[in-house]
Design an enzyme around this catalytic site. Structure first.
Site, mmCIF file in Angstrom:
data_model
loop_
_atom_site.group_PDB
_atom_site.id
_atom_site.type_symbol
_atom_site.label_atom_id
_atom_site.label_comp_id
_atom_site.label_asym_id
_atom_site.label_seq_id
_atom_site.Cartn_x
_atom_site.Cartn_y
_atom_site.Cartn_z
ATOM 1 N N ASP A 70 -27.782 9.442 -35.762
ATOM 2 C CA ASP A 70 -27.049 9.028 -34.562
ATOM 3 C C ASP A 70 -27.970 9.064 -33.348
ATOM 4 O O ASP A 70 -29.007 9.727 -33.363
ATOM 5 C CB ASP A 70 -25.779 9.872 -34.350
ATOM 6 C CG ASP A 70 -26.018 11.380 -34.422
ATOM 7 O OD1 ASP A 70 -27.188 11.810 -34.352
ATOM 8 O OD2 ASP A 70 -25.032 12.122 -34.548
ATOM 9 N N ASN A 138 -14.860 18.561 -33.216
ATOM 10 C CA ASN A 138 -13.622 17.817 -33.492
ATOM 11 C C ASN A 138 -13.601 17.254 -34.913
ATOM 12 O O ASN A 138 -12.805 16.376 -35.226
ATOM 13 C CB ASN A 138 -13.462 16.675 -32.481
ATOM 14 C CG ASN A 138 -14.654 15.715 -32.500
ATOM 15 O OD1 ASN A 138 -15.572 15.884 -33.294
ATOM 16 N ND2 ASN A 138 -14.626 14.727 -31.632
ATOM 17 N N HIS A 140 -16.149 15.623 -36.352
ATOM 18 C CA HIS A 140 -16.946 14.410 -36.557
ATOM 19 C C HIS A 140 -18.159 14.687 -37.446
ATOM 20 O O HIS A 140 -18.634 15.813 -37.558
ATOM 21 C CB HIS A 140 -17.343 13.752 -35.229
ATOM 22 C CG HIS A 140 -18.424 14.422 -34.439
ATOM 23 N ND1 HIS A 140 -18.532 14.270 -33.071
ATOM 24 C CD2 HIS A 140 -19.461 15.225 -34.784
ATOM 25 C CE1 HIS A 140 -19.587 14.948 -32.646
ATOM 26 N NE2 HIS A 140 -20.168 15.538 -33.658
ATOM 27 N N GLU A 145 -16.441 9.642 -34.408
ATOM 28 C CA GLU A 145 -15.422 10.358 -33.653
ATOM 29 C C GLU A 145 -14.028 10.046 -34.182
ATOM 30 O O GLU A 145 -13.764 8.925 -34.625
ATOM 31 C CB GLU A 145 -15.490 9.910 -32.180
ATOM 32 C CG GLU A 145 -16.806 10.245 -31.495
ATOM 33 C CD GLU A 145 -16.891 11.694 -31.065
ATOM 34 O OE1 GLU A 145 -16.767 12.586 -31.929
ATOM 35 O OE2 GLU A 145 -17.088 11.932 -29.873
HETATM 36 C C1 GLP Z 1 -23.297 16.577 -32.539
HETATM 37 C C2 GLP Z 1 -24.028 15.491 -33.354
HETATM 38 C C3 GLP Z 1 -23.972 15.741 -34.816
HETATM 39 C C4 GLP Z 1 -24.152 17.226 -35.048
HETATM 40 C C5 GLP Z 1 -22.910 17.935 -34.579
HETATM 41 C C6 GLP Z 1 -22.970 19.448 -34.674
HETATM 42 O O1 GLP Z 1 -22.398 16.006 -31.650
HETATM 43 N N1 GLP Z 1 -23.588 14.147 -33.125
HETATM 44 O O2 GLP Z 1 -24.953 14.962 -35.481
HETATM 45 O O3 GLP Z 1 -24.336 17.439 -36.421
HETATM 46 O O4 GLP Z 1 -22.549 17.524 -33.283
HETATM 47 O O5 GLP Z 1 -23.907 19.979 -33.787
HETATM 48 P P1 GLP Z 1 -24.355 21.495 -33.796
HETATM 49 O O6 GLP Z 1 -25.143 21.683 -35.055
HETATM 50 O O7 GLP Z 1 -25.221 21.671 -32.576
HETATM 51 O O8 GLP Z 1 -23.118 22.319 -33.791
#
Ligand code: GLP
Length: 245
Positions: A70, A138, A140, A145
């Site tokens: 992403d 959330n 995702h 989303e």
């Molecule tokens: C972000 C990214 C994801 C990531 C997720 C969790 O918004 N878009 O690719 O895996 O949220 O992030 P974290 O590992 O910092 O909790």
């Protein structure tokens, strides 16, 4: 088909080691693996562990191709918030992956056409061998989303308020977080032959149980992992899973 395998470990350090075992085993079995690489905080220990194993000569990552998961829209290439930049610092450079072995998401031009071409390219390459994913607050995956259907293609998305708030922790404040992004679609992610979902910390406690045990549907995009069977391994630390889980 059985459901996801759940591996509960004591802490973030053990999460990194245990997930590195699975990723390393897959890369050793499939040296030319196509690997989707998430950013976010959770997989950083895994990437450091893989880099250490490569340094020690235990794994060889020269043959893999990395697929970007992403990216925010509207940033200059050298912006500090670039998720590609984060991936370069945390994964590509430490693992010695050269640029020609990276498939990047389109960020300009006719995005719907270029994202469709990206999906066709993934399919033509035979799909994804390993997807290393974190879990959004959330539910995702990538930036799929809610609501996101299991068939969602790679596309541009508006980020939700929840995601913008949680991503603010990376960059400073809410105003620093771009409001749009491109994400690999759920359809491609869910068809990966190995899916590694990393979940760490108390803040993920409620959502991880909704993902694994709750109803399957677009409101919790990662819940579709329940249908991806034994391709999925969820690594959760005790803080995320809960002592009584
Ligand atoms: C972000 C990214 C994801 C990531 C997720 C969790 O918004 N878009 O690719 O895996 O949220 O992030 P974290 O590992 O910092 O909790």
């Amino acid at each position: 088909m059985s459901g996801p395998r759940i591996v509960i470990v004591d802490d973030a350090e053990e999460l990194s080691r245990a997930s590195a075992d699975l990723v390393a085993e897959t890369i050793t079995r499939v040296p030319a693996a196509s690997v989707v690489v998430a950013t976010g905080r959770t997989p950083m220990g895994l990437y450091a562990e893989l880099a250490a194993r490569r340094q020690a000569g235990v794994i060889d990552t020269d043959g893999i191709t990395v697929i970007q998961l992403d990216e925010y829209l509207g940033l200059d290439a050298d912006d500090r918030r670039s998720l590609f930049g984060w991936m370069r610092r945390s994964f590509l450079d430490p693992l010695g992956i050269r640029d020609e072995r990276v498939i990047r998401l389109p960020l300009d031009g006719d995005l719907s056409e270029r994202c469709a071409a990206f999906d066709r390219c993934l399919e033509a390459r035979g799909g994804i061998d390993v997807a290393i994913l974190g879990l959004g607050a959330n539910g995702h995956l990538g930036f799929n989303e809610p609501p996101a259907d299991r068939d969602a293609r790679t596309r541009a998305v508006d980020l939700s308020v929840v995601t913008i708030r949680s991503n603010a922790a990376y960059w400073g404040e809410v105003a620093d977080v771009p409001t749009q992004a491109v994400t690999v679609g759920l359809r491609a992610l869910l068809s990966a032959r190995t899916i590694v979902l990393l979940v760490s910390g108390r803040g993920k406690n409620e959502i991880v149980h909704r993902v694994i045990e709750g109803p399957i549907g677009p409101e919790v995009p990662a819940s579709f992992l329940q249908e991806a069977g034994d391709a999925v391994t969820v690594f959760a630390d005790l803080a995320a899973w809960g002592d009584d889980g």
